[in-house]
Design a protein around this motif. Structure first.
Motif, PDB file in Angstrom:
ATOM      1  N   THR A  47       0.852  -1.182   0.080  1.00 48.06           N
ATOM      2  CA  THR A  47      -0.578   0.179   0.042  1.00 48.06           C
ATOM      3  C   THR A  47       0.782   1.506   0.216  1.00 48.06           C
ATOM      4  O   THR A  47       0.461   2.140  -1.018  1.00 48.06           O
ATOM      5  N   GLU A  68      -6.526   1.476   9.450  1.00 50.57           N
ATOM      6  CA  GLU A  68      -6.494   0.960   8.057  1.00 50.57           C
ATOM      7  C   GLU A  68      -7.107  -0.667   8.341  1.00 50.57           C
ATOM      8  O   GLU A  68      -7.377  -0.458   7.315  1.00 50.57           O
ATOM      9  N   ARG A  71     -10.256  -1.570   8.075  1.00 54.23           N
ATOM     10  CA  ARG A  71     -10.760  -1.646   6.953  1.00 54.23           C
ATOM     11  C   ARG A  71     -10.707  -2.506   6.008  1.00 54.23           C
ATOM     12  O   ARG A  71     -11.259  -3.249   5.032  1.00 54.23           O
TER      13      ARG A  71
END
Ligand code: ZN
Length: 466
Positions: A47, A68, A71
């Motif tokens: 990422t 993050e 999620r």
């Protein structure tokens, strides 16, 4: 951390690596956790690389990464606590690198993907019960209990975190505990000089007494290990893959064996050095030494000292030797100061004149006929350089001798040569085939006991390096 409460004793953190005794299923699940942690690590790298390519700021802060992760969802059997420990590791490594770069030091940001990444569990997420530990797993998964192969070296209530990791083909639990600094009746003015060395890992001198810790077992282990590894490589060299090739299954098994042997060797040397440091600290406490002045070995490998000596210096693991001493001294409440050790082994403590560097362990001054043990003279000069230590010109009469580590056993596989008849090797998985068959199974050099007199056994047999 204890500074806020003045009455509480100062705490230091210490970690012990304990091997795990596991059923096959437990081992599979543990490796699954490490692999999932590797997936988290790879996800972080990917990422952030994507963000850099799109000109965005990479996500680094622990809190932001945690959001993050929420999620993203779950990674295999890895619990949220376990996955967060990987975020913490990444974030910590990133800031550490940034800090070092700011100080104009060479440091790389985390870039490399790894198959297995250690998982750390903080207090409250795991449970200790005797020699069994329950590691947290993702919700809905069955409980994962693992068994420690040796008892916990710390009281259970002092344990702060456990880390699951794989090293040398085995699974370990690194147990970190907060231990209060011990209080000994030390003399703040009591100073001892410490000389780090290869023959004697530690040589210590105070006004009244001296201590020499023998490193013979460590040296024997190093020589056996080197011969063993050379034999392995000689045997397996033709199976080595070309650059870019994957390598055969046999080659990969060979690599795994090499890694296991290296890890075992490293453990043995470290263990022996810890023992040596423990003996030094016991001696210092007994002599009520408040400060240890240690000769600083930094930069000793920078100049070329010849093939044999270069190898010995690199085998020495002086950084670990010094760190073991520092850790144990801190725990015992003893201060450690580093002193420049240049010319300390070639200066006469009695008349302060330079003499040619002694060859063996006997220090003899041609000017004033002073005679003494070279390492004790070194330790004494180190203490004198910092303006402390013994003041009399004579070395202490009372010198203790201690050993560290275990000498490789006579039955150690590495001591024996390739058996021609059975075409099987006792030495690693391969001594060169053309070994002299008439010698039988005993190795002519590796099995020879060292020369009598620890003090004289300075150099290994030159023939072995030819
Ligand atoms: Zn002299």
């Amino acid at each position: 951390m204890s500074d806020s409460a003045p009455a509480a004793p100062r705490l230091v953190h210490r970690t012990a690596h304990i091997r795990l005794r596991l059923t096959r299923r437990q081992a599979t699940r543990c490796y699954g956790l490490l692999r999932s942690a590797g997936d988290v690590w790879a996800w972080l790298l990917d990422t952030n690389r994507l963000r850099r390519q799109q000109g965005e700021r990479p996500g680094i802060g622990y809190q932001a990464l945690c959001r993050e992760l929420t999620r993203m969802g779950s990674f295999g059997e890895l619990s949220v606590a376990g996955a967060r420990s990987v975020l913490k590791r990444y974030s910590g490594a990133w800031f550490q690198a940034a800090k070092r770069r700011n100080q104009q030091q060479d440091a790389g940001f985390p870039r490399r993907k790894r198959g297995l990444v250690p998982v750390r569990f903080y207090n409250g997420t795991f449970r200790l019960q005797g020699d069994r530990v329950r590691l947290p797993v993702a919700r809905g998964q069955p409980e994962l209990w693992v068994r420690l192969a040796r008892p916990l070296p710390y009281p259970a209530e002092q344990v702060r975190a456990v880390t699951l990791l794989a090293d040398g083909g085995r699974l370990w639990l690194a147990v970190t505990a907060a231990i209060p600094v011990q209080h000994h009746d030390l003399d703040p003015g009591g100073v001892a000089g410490v000389d780090l060395g290869i023959i004697h890992p530690y040589a210590v001198v105070t006004q009244q007494a001296g201590l020499l810790v023998s490193g013979r077992a460590i040296r024997a282990e190093s020589y056996l290990h080197r011969n063993d590894q050379q034999a392995r490589y000689a045997r397996a060299a033709r199976r080595a893959p070309k650059p870019g090739q994957r390598g055969s299954r046999r080659w990969r098994r060979h690599r795994a064996r090499v890694r296991r042997a290296e890890a075992r060797h490293r453990r043995r040397v470290h263990q022996a050095q810890h023992q040596a440091a423990k003996q030094l600290i016991a001696f210092a406490v007994q002599q009520r030494v408040g400060t240890l002045l240690v000769g600083d070995p930094t930069g000793i490998t920078e100049k070329d000292a010849g093939r044999v000596q270069n190898w010995r210096l690199r085998q020495w693991r002086r950084t670990h030797l010094l760190q073991a001493l520092r850790d144990k001294a801190e725990l015992a409440g003893i201060a450690v100061r580093l002193v420049d050790e240049r010319s300390t082994s070639s200066t006469c403590p009695a008349c302060h004149r330079r003499i040619p560097k002694p060859k063996g362990r006997r220090f003899f001054c041609p000017h004033c006929k002073f005679l003494g043990h070279r390492d004790l003279v070194g330790a004494r000069n180190i203490a004198a350089k910092a303006g402390g230590g013994p003041t009399s010109t004579h070395l202490p009469v009372l010198v203790e001798h201690r050993r560290a580590g275990r000498t490789p056993a006579r039955r150690d596989r590495r001591r024996h040569l390739h058996d021609q008849r059975r075409r099987r090797s006792c030495l690693a998985s391969g001594h060169p085939r053309n070994a002299d068959a008439s010698r039988g199974c005993r190795s002519p050099d590796a099995g020879t006991p060292p020369a009598p007199g620890e003090d004289q056994a300075a150099l290994p047999n030159k023939a072995r390096f030819a």
